[in-house]
Structures are given as structure tokens and as C-alpha cells.
Design a protein around this motif. Structure first.
Motif, short mmCIF file in Angstrom:
data_model
loop_
_atom_site.label_atom_id
_atom_site.label_comp_id
_atom_site.label_asym_id
_atom_site.label_seq_id
_atom_site.Cartn_x
_atom_site.Cartn_y
_atom_site.Cartn_z
N UNK A 10 0.81 -1.22 0.00
CA UNK A 10 0.00 0.00 0.00
C UNK A 10 0.84 1.27 0.00
N UNK A 11 1.90 1.31 0.78
CA UNK A 11 2.73 2.52 0.82
C UNK A 11 3.33 2.81 -0.55
N UNK A 12 3.81 1.78 -1.24
CA UNK A 12 4.36 1.99 -2.58
C UNK A 12 3.26 2.44 -3.56
N UNK A 13 2.05 1.94 -3.36
CA UNK A 13 0.94 2.36 -4.22
C UNK A 13 0.61 3.83 -3.99
N UNK A 14 0.61 4.26 -2.74
CA UNK A 14 0.37 5.67 -2.43
C UNK A 14 1.42 6.54 -3.11
N UNK A 15 2.66 6.11 -3.04
CA UNK A 15 3.75 6.89 -3.64
C UNK A 15 3.73 6.82 -5.17
N UNK A 16 3.06 5.82 -5.73
CA UNK A 16 2.97 5.68 -7.18
C UNK A 16 1.81 6.46 -7.77
N UNK A 17 0.87 6.86 -6.94
CA UNK A 17 -0.36 7.49 -7.41
C UNK A 17 -0.18 9.01 -7.47
N UNK A 18 -0.77 9.63 -8.46
CA UNK A 18 -0.63 11.08 -8.63
C UNK A 18 -1.35 11.83 -7.53
N UNK A 19 -1.03 13.09 -7.39
CA UNK A 19 -1.77 13.97 -6.48
C UNK A 19 -3.23 14.00 -6.93
N UNK A 20 -4.13 13.72 -6.00
CA UNK A 20 -5.55 13.68 -6.33
C UNK A 20 -6.00 12.41 -7.02
N UNK A 21 -5.12 11.42 -7.08
CA UNK A 21 -5.45 10.17 -7.77
C UNK A 21 -6.31 9.23 -6.95
N UNK A 22 -6.64 8.09 -7.55
CA UNK A 22 -7.57 7.12 -6.96
C UNK A 22 -6.86 5.79 -6.73
N UNK A 23 -6.93 5.27 -5.51
CA UNK A 23 -6.37 3.96 -5.18
C UNK A 23 -7.52 3.03 -4.82
N UNK A 24 -7.70 1.98 -5.62
CA UNK A 24 -8.75 1.00 -5.37
C UNK A 24 -8.16 -0.11 -4.50
N UNK A 25 -8.56 -0.14 -3.24
CA UNK A 25 -8.02 -1.10 -2.28
C UNK A 25 -8.86 -2.38 -2.34
N UNK A 26 -8.29 -3.42 -2.94
CA UNK A 26 -9.05 -4.62 -3.27
C UNK A 26 -8.59 -5.83 -2.49
N UNK A 27 -7.28 -6.07 -2.45
CA UNK A 27 -6.79 -7.36 -2.00
C UNK A 27 -6.15 -7.37 -0.63
N UNK A 28 -5.98 -8.61 -0.12
CA UNK A 28 -5.31 -8.83 1.17
C UNK A 28 -4.23 -9.90 0.98
N UNK A 29 -3.61 -9.91 -0.19
CA UNK A 29 -2.65 -10.96 -0.50
C UNK A 29 -1.46 -10.96 0.44
N UNK A 30 -1.14 -9.80 1.03
CA UNK A 30 0.02 -9.73 1.93
C UNK A 30 -0.40 -9.58 3.39
#
Length: 335
Positions: free
Chosen positions: A241-261
Motif C-alpha cells: 500500500x505505501x508503494x501504491x500511495x507513492x505511485x499514485x498522482x496527487x488527487x489520484x484514486x487507489x482501489x483497495x481490493x486485495x489482502x494478498x500480503x
């Protein structure tokens, strides 16, 4: 009829092939469906491997596709011979008043689709996309609709957006295919060179090795000229998740779907806030969402990627293959 039951206390060794009575004839508002396929999801794996609290047997599998064989009174949406696909939340027809539990989910709270035939309310199904095989249609109930909701319903994707997908499981592959069809650019992650080539073949514009690049958000930023992804399909959970937050643009959308980790972990709340991102948890979607998705899929030329299809009685082996993590796309059961 032939069916699979998960006996108490659960586990792959307790998946048993049984013979059950044929379902009752359809009543008012019901249809009978001769099932031909299902597909495996991480949710199904959790159901069959975790210890069961109830001591009764459960028919697993949330996904089901087949053909209508009979209709009850007042059914106008379907006719015998129609190809149909099941709904993950059969009682969530439309709107935002969504379920808060898995109590009505086939293969979890109620019996699922690892059987030859079923009689249910017509509202528990939608038409399958025209031209789809039963196995292809079965990939849509859970993985397909999850990808659709993440991109379209919640993410409001538009042509020119950049979408980041993690890994090569069913949701990620379907999201890649959908996003490309809607004019988006796609960045994918994997640690497997062969899978990387297949991701590129499906249209991924860039593929990042997350093992060689543990801070893979840096590579995402480089691939987007410092802007970041507009939509992130986050299937990993706490470890990604932290890497996803850092990969997403300012104002972007993160769809939190899985619990694989895992099920819990730290969240980079300051970075999420500073980047003014939307972190949206989601579990599949409504029947209305599924009907919209089916109409859209009929306009696309591609088909869902099926890693392999096994017989219904080979269900334990199918789950073992899923656990090994070697699949690319969806694993299906057909009968």
C-alpha cells in the motif's frame, strides 16, 4: 446431480464430490440454471482453507455460469437457452446501499455454484456477454466486476489516464485489458520475466520488476514523467500500500481490493493526505454494475485470460495451483 461440498472443519482435503438431488422447479420470479463453469478467486481460497465455524457442509464457489433451462412465473428478463452468469451479491441490485457482510454471497454465506444445477431468483444472475464461453463468463462475477468497479464506477477512468496494476492475477489482468480498451495507458508489476512478456503482449506500456526494484514507486514515477498513476489497482494489501500511495498522482484514486500480503498494517497517512488521494475499499459490485459491464464487454474484441481449466472434481488441485501463485489470469472449473 454432481456437486462439491466442503465438509467440516474445512481445508482442501475436505472438498468432496457428492451426489445431490436435482433442484426444485422454479417458482415465481425464479430460474433454473444448468451450470457449466466457475472460476477461482482469492476469496474462494480463503473460504475453503480457513477453519469452518459451522459443522454443516457448504457448496463452494462464488462464480457460476451456465444456461437457463426453465423459468418461473413472472420472469421476463430470461428465457430457456439464455447464457447467464451469477452475481456476487445477489441481493445488491443497484445503488450505494451495499452489503456489509458475506452472509448472502454464494460459496460463503450460502451454497455456491460448484454443482451441476441450481434454482434461484432471476435477480441472482445477469446475461453473459454474447460470444463468451461459459468459462470466460465465469471470470466476471468476482474478478471482472471488481476490476470494472475499480476503474469505471469508483475510478471514473477516462481516455489518456494511466492505470497501475499489481501482479498478474485475475483482477489485475482484467483491469489491464479493460483500461487499454478504454484508452488508458497501463503500467504493470511482476517479478517473473515470462509474465512480463505476456503483460506487454496484452498491452502494458511498461512493466516493472518489483523484486529488482523494491521501491517500485520510483520506477512508476519515472515512467509517468513524475506525475504518477491516475488509478492504482491495489491488490496486495499492507505490504504494497505505501508503494501504491507513492505511485499514485496527487488527487489520484487507489482501489483497495486485495489482502494478498495480510489483513492489517501501517498506512502512510501523511503521504496519503499530502497527495490528496482517494483510498477506496471495495468488494465487487452490484447487479446493475454487472449489467453495465456486460454491455461494455460486448463492444470489446478481447476475452478474459484463462490460465487453465480443470474438471469440477479436480477442484482441490485447482486451488493448490492457485496457492502456488504460478497462474497468469484466471483458473477455471468446467463441467
Amino acid at each position: 446431480m454432481k456437486a462439491i461440498q466442503l465438509a467440516f472443519p474445512g481445508g482442501l482435503e475436505n472438498l468432496r464430490l457428492v451426489d445431490l438431488p436435482e433442484p426444485a422447479a422454479p417458482g415465481v420470479g425464479e430460474i433454473t440454471v444448468r451450470l457449466h463453469a466457475s472460476s477461482l478467486n482469492y476469496h474462494d481460497l480463503l473460504v475453503v482453507t480457513r477453519p469452518r465455524k459451522a459443522d454443516g457442509a457448504l457448496i463452494p464457489m462464488a462464480d457460476g455460469a451456465g444456461v437457463v433451462t426453465a423459468i418461473g412465473a413472472d420472469v421476463t428478463e430470461f428465457a430457456p437457452g439464455d447464457a447467464v452468469v451469477s452475481c456476487f451479491f445477489p441481493e445488491w441490485q443497484s445503488g450505494r446501499d451495499m452489503p456489509g457482510s458475506f452472509a448472502t454471497v454464494p460459496g460463503d454465506g450460502i451454497d455456491g455454484f460448484a454443482r451441476e444445477s441450481v434454482t434461484l431468483p432471476a435477480s441472482a444472475f445477469t446475461h453473459a456477454p454474447k460470444g463468451y464461453s461459459h468459462a470466460e463468463a465465469a471470470t466476471l462475477t468476482t474478478a471482472g466486476l471488481t476490476a470494472w468497479r475499480a476503474l469505471v464506477v469508483d475510478g471514473r477512468i477516462k481516455a489518456g489516464d494511466t492505470v497501475l496494476v499489481l501482479g498478474s492475477g485475475g483482477v489485475s489482468i482484467l483491469a489491464l485489458q479493460m483500461a487499454r480498451s478504454m484508452g488508458a495507458r497501463v503500467i504493470a508489476t511482476t517479478s517473473d520475466a515470462a509474465k512480463a512478456e505476456r503483460l506487454r503482449d496484452l498491452g502494458a506500456d511498461a512493466v516493472i520488476d518489483y523484486v529488482a526494484n523494491p521501491d517500485w514507486s520510483v520506477a512508476v514515477m519515472e515512467a509517468t514523467a513524475g506525475r504518477g498513476a491516475d488509478i492504482v489497482i491495489e491488490v496486495g494489501g499492507p505490504a504494497t500500500l505505501t508503494q501504491s500511495i507513492r505511485s499514485c498522482r496527487v488527487g489520484g484514486h487507489i482501489a483497495l481490493i486485495g489482502v494478498l500480503t495480510g489483513y492489517s498494517g501501517e498506512v502512510a497517512t501523511v503521504e496519503l493526505m499530502a497527495r490528496q488521494q482517494k483510498l477506496q475499499g471495495l468488494i465487487v459490485g452490484s447487479r446493475e454494475d454487472q449489467r453495465d459491464m456486460v454491455r461494455a464487454l460486448e463492444a470489446f474484441s478481447w476475452r478474459p485470460v484463462i490460465d487453465r481449466s480443470l474438471k469440477l472434481e479436480e477442484i482441490a488441485g485447482a486451488f493448490a495451483w492457485q496457492q502456488a501463485g504460478r497462474h497468469f489470469g484466471k483458473i477455471c472449473l468446467t463441467w
